[in-house]
Design an enzyme around this catalytic site. Sequence first.
Site, short mmCIF file in Angstrom:
data_model
loop_
_atom_site.label_atom_id
_atom_site.label_comp_id
_atom_site.label_asym_id
_atom_site.label_seq_id
_atom_site.Cartn_x
_atom_site.Cartn_y
_atom_site.Cartn_z
N LYS A 246 -2.18 -1.58 -3.80
CA LYS A 246 -3.03 -0.40 -3.75
C LYS A 246 -2.21 0.87 -3.80
O LYS A 246 -1.21 0.95 -3.09
CB LYS A 246 -3.79 -0.47 -2.42
CG LYS A 246 -4.65 0.70 -2.13
CD LYS A 246 -5.29 0.48 -0.81
CE LYS A 246 -6.02 1.75 -0.46
NZ LYS A 246 -6.43 1.77 0.90
N LYS B 230 0.86 -1.18 0.00
CA LYS B 230 0.00 0.00 0.00
C LYS B 230 0.90 1.23 0.00
O LYS B 230 1.70 1.43 0.92
CB LYS B 230 -0.90 0.00 1.23
CG LYS B 230 -1.76 1.24 1.31
CD LYS B 230 -2.77 1.13 2.42
CE LYS B 230 -3.61 2.39 2.51
NZ LYS B 230 -4.59 2.32 3.59
C1 PBG Z 1 -7.31 3.55 5.34
C2 PBG Z 1 -7.66 3.25 3.96
C3 PBG Z 1 -7.49 4.12 2.87
C4 PBG Z 1 -8.06 3.50 1.77
C5 PBG Z 1 -8.52 2.25 2.18
N1 PBG Z 1 -8.25 2.10 3.53
C6 PBG Z 1 -6.96 5.50 2.79
C7 PBG Z 1 -5.70 5.87 3.41
O1 PBG Z 1 -4.81 5.06 3.61
O2 PBG Z 1 -5.61 7.05 3.75
C8 PBG Z 1 -8.15 4.12 0.42
C9 PBG Z 1 -9.14 3.60 -0.52
C10 PBG Z 1 -9.46 4.50 -1.67
O3 PBG Z 1 -8.84 5.54 -1.89
O4 PBG Z 1 -10.40 4.14 -2.40
N2 PBG Z 1 -6.55 2.71 6.07
#
Ligand code: PBG
Length: 345
Positions: A266, A212
């Site tokens: 992601k 991520k």
């Molecule tokens: C938070 C989380 C995020 C997303 C999924 N879980 C955002 C972040 O890390 O700030 C993002 C998903 C998206 O942008 O569609 N833990």
Amino acid sequence: MQSRDEKRAAKADVNRITGGRRLRRNRKSDWSRRMVREARLSADDLIWPIFVTEGSGTREPVDSMPGVERLSVDEAVRAAEEAVELGIPAIAVFPNTPPSLRDETGSEALNPKNLVCRACRAIKEAAPQVGIITDVALDPYTSHGHDGLMAGARILNDETVARLVEQALVQVDAGCDIIAPSDMMDGRVGAIREALENSGHDDIQVMAYTAKFASAFYGPFRDAISTNSTLIGDKRTYQMDPCNAAEALVEAELDIAEGADMIMVKPGMPYLDIIYRLKDTFGLPTFAYQVSGEFAMIEAAARNGWIDGERAMVESLLAFRRAGADGVLTYFAPRVARMLKDGAI
Ligand code: PBG
């Protein structure tokens, strides 16, 4: 017009260059293209992320995600029923926690009656055929918008992991099927796995947000769960640096060793190389998250008439399959599944 001799000469030239292999033959008609297609899309490849909010009969539009709404628990149940009807195997539930319930330590995350838990219970009862994925991270619950506990400006790792374990157990008790740690703390997958085993939940799967990245593409999601305005600083001390790919392999190695059943990359489209490498190297079920910013870009361009939105949507999802993803978390899930069902794709 070319003479017959000129035509013959041109053909000979091209055949000499290509060795007679002409890849356009297989593309000559729709039926032929269908025959040789490598990647395909099916409803089974889709995971539908939904946002839940307080209220009943409530559907609140998310401005930066046209077509996406925050749903009260009863409406989330309807979405789950729609997922069943459309053949979407699983949904992922994200809460828009009321601001009054957010605090420094994200204590609402451990409340067995929080929004996510209520949604899990209601969905399990009404639509047990659909898998429920819940996010493990503190950001929807903290007043500072970070995924972990803070000491000054620092995000604490080990203290956070202990909280995440508790959060995961609370969600499992509420009926979720797959725990998806998205916080990027070191060691959280192993700690959660161990706690699941020790509490008799050995069949609960862990889908790790393995790679991520600290990304600009999460902006609209942070609008949806109302963390954009509160987030202090950025998440670069725990989410991955967008410059790195080899590091994603190490993250995957660790998550798998710690007991992840599935891994995820992601955002999605800017990181297709990572998806390819992880699937190729480890062979584990590998998912892509087509995040909010990717969705918003396609929708915005489509709504301006700058691109054909439907085609761009399908093409973007096929790209994940081609790169090796077994499935995609996407806000397009219900639309694509509907099109698949209607035979429009
Ligand atoms: C938070 C989380 C995020 C997303 C999924 N879980 C955002 C972040 O890390 O700030 C993002 C998903 C998206 O942008 O569609 N833990």
